[in-house]
Design a protein around this motif. Structure first.
Motif, mmCIF file in Angstrom:
data_model
loop_
_atom_site.group_PDB
_atom_site.id
_atom_site.type_symbol
_atom_site.label_atom_id
_atom_site.label_comp_id
_atom_site.label_asym_id
_atom_site.label_seq_id
_atom_site.Cartn_x
_atom_site.Cartn_y
_atom_site.Cartn_z
ATOM 1 N N ASP A 68 51.336 -0.630 -46.383
ATOM 2 C CA ASP A 68 50.052 0.247 -46.169
ATOM 3 C C ASP A 68 50.425 1.697 -46.634
ATOM 4 O OD1 ASP A 68 48.426 -2.070 -45.644
ATOM 5 O OD2 ASP A 68 49.004 -2.045 -43.469
ATOM 6 N N ARG A 124 50.428 4.888 -41.445
ATOM 7 C CA ARG A 124 49.429 4.110 -42.549
ATOM 8 C C ARG A 124 47.995 4.164 -42.573
ATOM 9 N NH1 ARG A 124 53.095 -1.700 -41.569
ATOM 10 N NH2 ARG A 124 55.068 -0.780 -42.012
ATOM 11 N N GLY A 125 47.611 4.519 -43.955
ATOM 12 C CA GLY A 125 45.929 4.540 -43.591
ATOM 13 C C GLY A 125 45.328 5.822 -43.314
ATOM 14 N N GLU A 126 46.474 6.656 -42.876
ATOM 15 C CA GLU A 126 45.952 8.108 -42.530
ATOM 16 C C GLU A 126 45.567 8.969 -43.655
ATOM 17 O OE1 GLU A 126 47.275 11.598 -39.036
ATOM 18 O OE2 GLU A 126 48.994 10.214 -40.117
ATOM 19 N N LYS A 127 44.636 9.799 -43.412
ATOM 20 C CA LYS A 127 44.204 10.726 -44.439
ATOM 21 C C LYS A 127 44.651 12.374 -43.898
ATOM 22 C CE LYS A 127 39.754 9.616 -44.470
ATOM 23 N NZ LYS A 127 39.717 8.407 -43.637
ATOM 24 N N ASN A 129 57.236 3.438 -45.971
ATOM 25 C CA ASN A 129 57.016 2.072 -45.171
ATOM 26 C C ASN A 129 58.426 1.694 -44.760
ATOM 27 O OD1 ASN A 129 55.736 -0.426 -44.439
ATOM 28 N ND2 ASN A 129 56.580 -1.525 -46.325
ATOM 29 N N PRO A 162 48.557 2.060 -53.331
ATOM 30 C CA PRO A 162 48.233 2.199 -51.619
ATOM 31 C C PRO A 162 48.463 3.663 -51.383
ATOM 32 C CG PRO A 162 50.348 1.145 -52.121
ATOM 33 C CD PRO A 162 49.866 1.390 -53.458
ATOM 34 N N ALA A 189 39.481 4.477 -47.774
ATOM 35 C CA ALA A 189 39.674 3.661 -46.751
ATOM 36 C C ALA A 189 40.702 2.526 -46.978
ATOM 37 C CB ALA A 189 38.422 2.602 -46.815
ATOM 38 N N GLY A 190 41.516 2.355 -45.854
ATOM 39 C CA GLY A 190 42.793 1.694 -45.678
ATOM 40 C C GLY A 190 43.812 2.259 -46.447
ATOM 41 N N ARG A 191 43.937 3.370 -47.100
ATOM 42 C CA ARG A 191 45.066 3.814 -47.946
ATOM 43 C C ARG A 191 45.468 5.221 -47.081
ATOM 44 N NH1 ARG A 191 41.941 1.316 -51.631
ATOM 45 N NH2 ARG A 191 42.952 0.292 -53.337
ATOM 46 N N THR A 192 46.940 5.441 -47.707
ATOM 47 C CA THR A 192 47.270 6.826 -47.030
ATOM 48 C C THR A 192 47.046 7.784 -48.079
ATOM 49 O OG1 THR A 192 49.272 5.402 -46.064
ATOM 50 C CG2 THR A 192 49.609 7.850 -46.530
#
Length: 319
Positions: free
Chosen positions: A62, A95-98, A130, A231, A259-262
């Motif tokens: 992610d 992971r997934g944080e903006k 990761n 991703p 959404a759902g991506r770094t």
């Protein structure tokens, strides 16, 4: 005799003219040899950053990123009280944080991104994607995990379709058009026509995209990002050359993509970062503030000062 003198003078003048031409050709030849030698020294240089013999393919997952105690100063000597650009710098991006990276010019924002992409080799510390050290994976697989939009967009003297497909070679025409629509570029692309009469997606954009405006080039670059669908998304002044209306339209399409991506966003226009999950303020290679937009405004530090200037701080009182 008089005839022999006239013949000799004519022959000497003719030989002198031909020799002058020959010397001019030789002069140009050796100039080109020198240019070729200089070019080969640049082109044929051995790669300074190479994959490890046992390098594996990156498994980005992610897209969590960990910058662990890195030191970097573009190879310049440190010591005697002089510190590097990054000196024991650490940053964790979940992971997934903006995350928005903020700071004055020269603070190290773009350099940090270049280090994540391994365009430069760290002098100390490690960067992990990761959980995998970027030095232990192949560079191709590392950079395939990133999508990037920069302020200075790279364009090729090819068709609009080929420039968008550069984000993912082999993409179908339907996928290219869909990406252009998401980037709010489809309408202006249909109106393009080059000097040879090629229109729409077949129109050539000129060397470095000279046939397009700055905003049009950036929208094509954003279309590449939509098409690439990696991703990890990096936005380095991605909307700096867009007007507010187009920027708002693109952000509406970027939101579901993020959404759902770094996401790592760098911008001097702070309004584009206000909705990030976290803002990291960097100054002289150090993190000086962290938090949300509202938290940092209440704190009254460097971020608040930058925001105040952009919100009208340059206007004289009473205007």
């Amino acid at each position: 005799s008089l005839g022999e003198v006239a013949f000799s003078i004519a022959l000497v003048l003719r030989l002198s003219l031909l020799l002058n031409r020959l010397m001019g050709i030789l002069n140009g030849f050796f100039r080109n040899v020198g240019v070729t030698q200089n070019s080969m020294e640049l082109i044929a240089r051995p790669l300074e950053i190479t994959d490890a013999p046992d390098a594996k393919e990156l498994q980005p997952g992610d897209g969590g990123i960990e910058v662990d105690d890195i030191t970097f100063n573009y190879g310049k000597a440190t010591g005697s009280g002089r510190e590097g650009l990054f000196d024991h710098f650490s940053l964790a991006i979940a992971r997934g944080e903006k995350v928005g990276i903020v700071g004055p010019s020269g603070a190290g924002k773009s350099t940090l991104v270049n280090l994540m992409l391994r365009f430069f080799e760290l002098e100390a510390g490690a960067i992990r994607v990761n959980g995998q050290d970027i030095r232990s994976v192949t560079q191709d697989s590392l950079r395939a995990a990133f999508s990037m939009v920069q302020q200075d967009t790279a364009m090729f003297h090819r068709s609009v379709r080929e420039n968008i497909a550069h984000g993912r070679p082999g993409a179908s025409n339907e996928e290219i058009v869909a990406a252009a629509k998401k980037a709010n570029a489809h309408d202006f692309i249909l109106q393009l026509e080059d000097r040879r009469g090629r229109k729409g997606y077949d129109a050539h954009v000129g060397e470095r995209g000279v046939q397009l405006s700055g905003g049009q080039r950036q929208r094509i670059a954003i279309a590449r990002v939509f098409l690439r669908d990696a991703p990890i998304l990096i936005l380095d002044e991605a909307t700096s050359q867009l007007d507010s209306g187009v920027e708002a339209a693109i952000r509406e399409n970027l939101d579901p993509m993020m959404a759902g991506r770094t996401v790592i966003a760098i911008a001097h226009r702070l309004s584009t970062l206000a909705e990030m999950d976290r803002l990291v303020v960097i100054d002289a290679g150090r993190i000086v503030e962290e938090g949300t937009h509202r938290t940092l405004l209440k704190r009254g530090g460097l971020y608040a000062a930058l925001w105040k200037r952009q919100a009208g701080g340059f206007l004289p009182i009473g205007e």
